[in-house]
Design a protein around this motif. Structure first.
Motif, PDB file in Angstrom:
ATOM      1  N   MET A 151       0.858  -1.173   0.000  1.00  0.00           N
ATOM      2  CA  MET A 151       0.000   0.000   0.000  1.00  0.00           C
ATOM      3  C   MET A 151       0.901   1.233   0.000  1.00  0.00           C
ATOM      4  O   MET A 151       1.745   1.386   0.887  1.00  0.00           O
ATOM      5  CB  MET A 151      -0.907   0.002   1.235  1.00  0.00           C
ATOM      6  N   LEU A 152       0.744   2.085  -1.007  1.00  0.00           N
ATOM      7  CA  LEU A 152       1.541   3.304  -1.096  1.00  0.00           C
ATOM      8  C   LEU A 152       1.154   4.231   0.042  1.00  0.00           C
ATOM      9  O   LEU A 152      -0.020   4.535   0.242  1.00  0.00           O
ATOM     10  CB  LEU A 152       1.322   4.002  -2.439  1.00  0.00           C
ATOM     11  N   ILE A 153       2.134   4.674   0.801  1.00  0.00           N
ATOM     12  CA  ILE A 153       1.903   5.543   1.948  1.00  0.00           C
ATOM     13  C   ILE A 153       2.236   6.982   1.616  1.00  0.00           C
ATOM     14  O   ILE A 153       1.475   7.890   1.887  1.00  0.00           O
ATOM     15  CB  ILE A 153       2.765   5.104   3.163  1.00  0.00           C
ATOM     16  N   LYS A 154       3.379   7.178   1.011  1.00  0.00           N
ATOM     17  CA  LYS A 154       3.837   8.544   0.788  1.00  0.00           C
ATOM     18  C   LYS A 154       4.873   8.547  -0.318  1.00  0.00           C
ATOM     19  O   LYS A 154       5.585   7.579  -0.515  1.00  0.00           O
ATOM     20  CB  LYS A 154       4.442   9.082   2.085  1.00  0.00           C
ATOM     21  N   THR A 155       4.956   9.670  -1.015  1.00  0.00           N
ATOM     22  CA  THR A 155       5.963   9.875  -2.041  1.00  0.00           C
ATOM     23  C   THR A 155       6.828  11.062  -1.633  1.00  0.00           C
ATOM     24  O   THR A 155       6.308  12.080  -1.177  1.00  0.00           O
ATOM     25  CB  THR A 155       5.301  10.153  -3.407  1.00  0.00           C
ATOM     26  N   THR A 161      14.433  14.206   3.288  1.00  0.00           N
ATOM     27  CA  THR A 161      13.086  14.215   3.869  1.00  0.00           C
ATOM     28  C   THR A 161      12.596  12.792   4.079  1.00  0.00           C
ATOM     29  O   THR A 161      12.060  12.447   5.127  1.00  0.00           O
ATOM     30  CB  THR A 161      12.103  14.972   2.955  1.00  0.00           C
ATOM     31  N   MET A 162      12.820  11.964   3.071  1.00  0.00           N
ATOM     32  CA  MET A 162      12.410  10.561   3.146  1.00  0.00           C
ATOM     33  C   MET A 162      13.172   9.832   4.248  1.00  0.00           C
ATOM     34  O   MET A 162      12.590   9.082   5.029  1.00  0.00           O
ATOM     35  CB  MET A 162      12.648   9.912   1.780  1.00  0.00           C
ATOM     36  N   CYS A 163      14.486  10.065   4.366  1.00  0.00           N
ATOM     37  CA  CYS A 163      15.290   9.408   5.396  1.00  0.00           C
ATOM     38  C   CYS A 163      14.814   9.799   6.788  1.00  0.00           C
ATOM     39  O   CYS A 163      14.697   8.950   7.676  1.00  0.00           O
ATOM     40  CB  CYS A 163      16.764   9.770   5.229  1.00  0.00           C
ATOM     41  N   ASN A 164      14.524  11.081   6.989  1.00  0.00           N
ATOM     42  CA  ASN A 164      14.022  11.569   8.268  1.00  0.00           C
ATOM     43  C   ASN A 164      12.710  10.885   8.628  1.00  0.00           C
ATOM     44  O   ASN A 164      12.537  10.374   9.728  1.00  0.00           O
ATOM     45  CB  ASN A 164      13.834  13.085   8.209  1.00  0.00           C
ATOM     46  N   PHE A 165      11.784  10.876   7.688  1.00  0.00           N
ATOM     47  CA  PHE A 165      10.474  10.272   7.921  1.00  0.00           C
ATOM     48  C   PHE A 165      10.627   8.794   8.271  1.00  0.00           C
ATOM     49  O   PHE A 165      10.043   8.303   9.228  1.00  0.00           O
ATOM     50  CB  PHE A 165       9.598  10.428   6.680  1.00  0.00           C
ATOM     51  N   LEU A 166      11.427   8.087   7.490  1.00  0.00           N
ATOM     52  CA  LEU A 166      11.576   6.645   7.672  1.00  0.00           C
ATOM     53  C   LEU A 166      12.263   6.323   8.997  1.00  0.00           C
ATOM     54  O   LEU A 166      11.857   5.377   9.692  1.00  0.00           O
ATOM     55  CB  LEU A 166      12.370   6.067   6.500  1.00  0.00           C
ATOM     56  N   TYR A 167      13.247   7.098   9.378  1.00  0.00           N
ATOM     57  CA  TYR A 167      13.923   6.861  10.653  1.00  0.00           C
ATOM     58  C   TYR A 167      12.944   7.065  11.817  1.00  0.00           C
ATOM     59  O   TYR A 167      12.875   6.236  12.725  1.00  0.00           O
ATOM     60  CB  TYR A 167      15.129   7.796  10.790  1.00  0.00           C
TER      61      TYR A 167
END
Length: 184
Positions: A151-155, A161-167
């Motif tokens: 399920m696509l959550i976010k792009t 930004t992606m690394c921050n969110f994922l961490y």
């Protein structure tokens, strides 16, 4: 819409079939569509088997439309919960996937990494990150026996930004799993 059409539309949303039942199968922690003689019931069944009535309908189409809207709303709420952005003062400014991998190692998380792909494994799901068309797409993959739907959550456009969110997500997930196993 009827049940068959509803089933196709739910598949397109990428919602795992662990969270719903369209043919009356009683599953815990699921929303269930149940035909009871000439009525259509929609209810939530918790892990103890208790039911919470969500709707009662005379027509299949009414019940299916209601259930679809309910699942879309739930899906949107999950996406919003996971959606956060990098603030200007973040220590993640300029960080890359390699930096994230080092931090995942420090957290002792299992993950698989390739040039344009990263998958982080948790207890009942994994987080999949793919670089597609110069964008980072973040998916949740539910690890059920029946399927491995994503399920696509976010792009994300920016890697930091992606690394921050994922961490941050991984830290929250670890806290949740520690609490879950502690209670068990």
């Amino acid at each position: 819409m009827r049940v068959k059409e509803l089933e196709k539309k739910i598949e397109e949303l990428g919602i795992d079939d662990l969270h719903y039942s369209l043919y009356g199968e009683l599953k815990s922690d699921s929303i269930i569509l149940y035909q009871n003689y000439n009525k259509w019931e929609i209810f939530y069944m918790d892990e103890r088997g208790s039911r919470k009535q969500l709707g009662l309908f005379d027509e299949e189409e009414q019940a299916c439309n209601f259930l679809y809207e309910l699942l879309v709303k739930d899906c949107d709420e999950r996406r919003k919960e996971l959606a956060s952005e990098l603030d200007a003062n973040s220590p993640w400014k300029g960080k890359t996937i390699k930096d994230l991998e080092q931090d995942l190692n420090k957290l002792k998380l299992r993950f698989k990494s390739e040039l344009t792909y990263l998958e982080i494994f948790f207890f009942q799901e994994s987080i999949v990150l793919r670089n597609e068309n110069q964008k980072w797409n973040l998916y949740i993959k539910y690890l059920s026996y029946s399927n491995n739907k994503e399920m696509l959550i976010k792009t994300f456009i920016h890697e930091d930004t992606m690394c921050n969110f994922l961490y941050k997500y991984c830290l929250q997930k670890l806290d949740f799993e520690k609490a879950y196993f502690y209670v068990q």
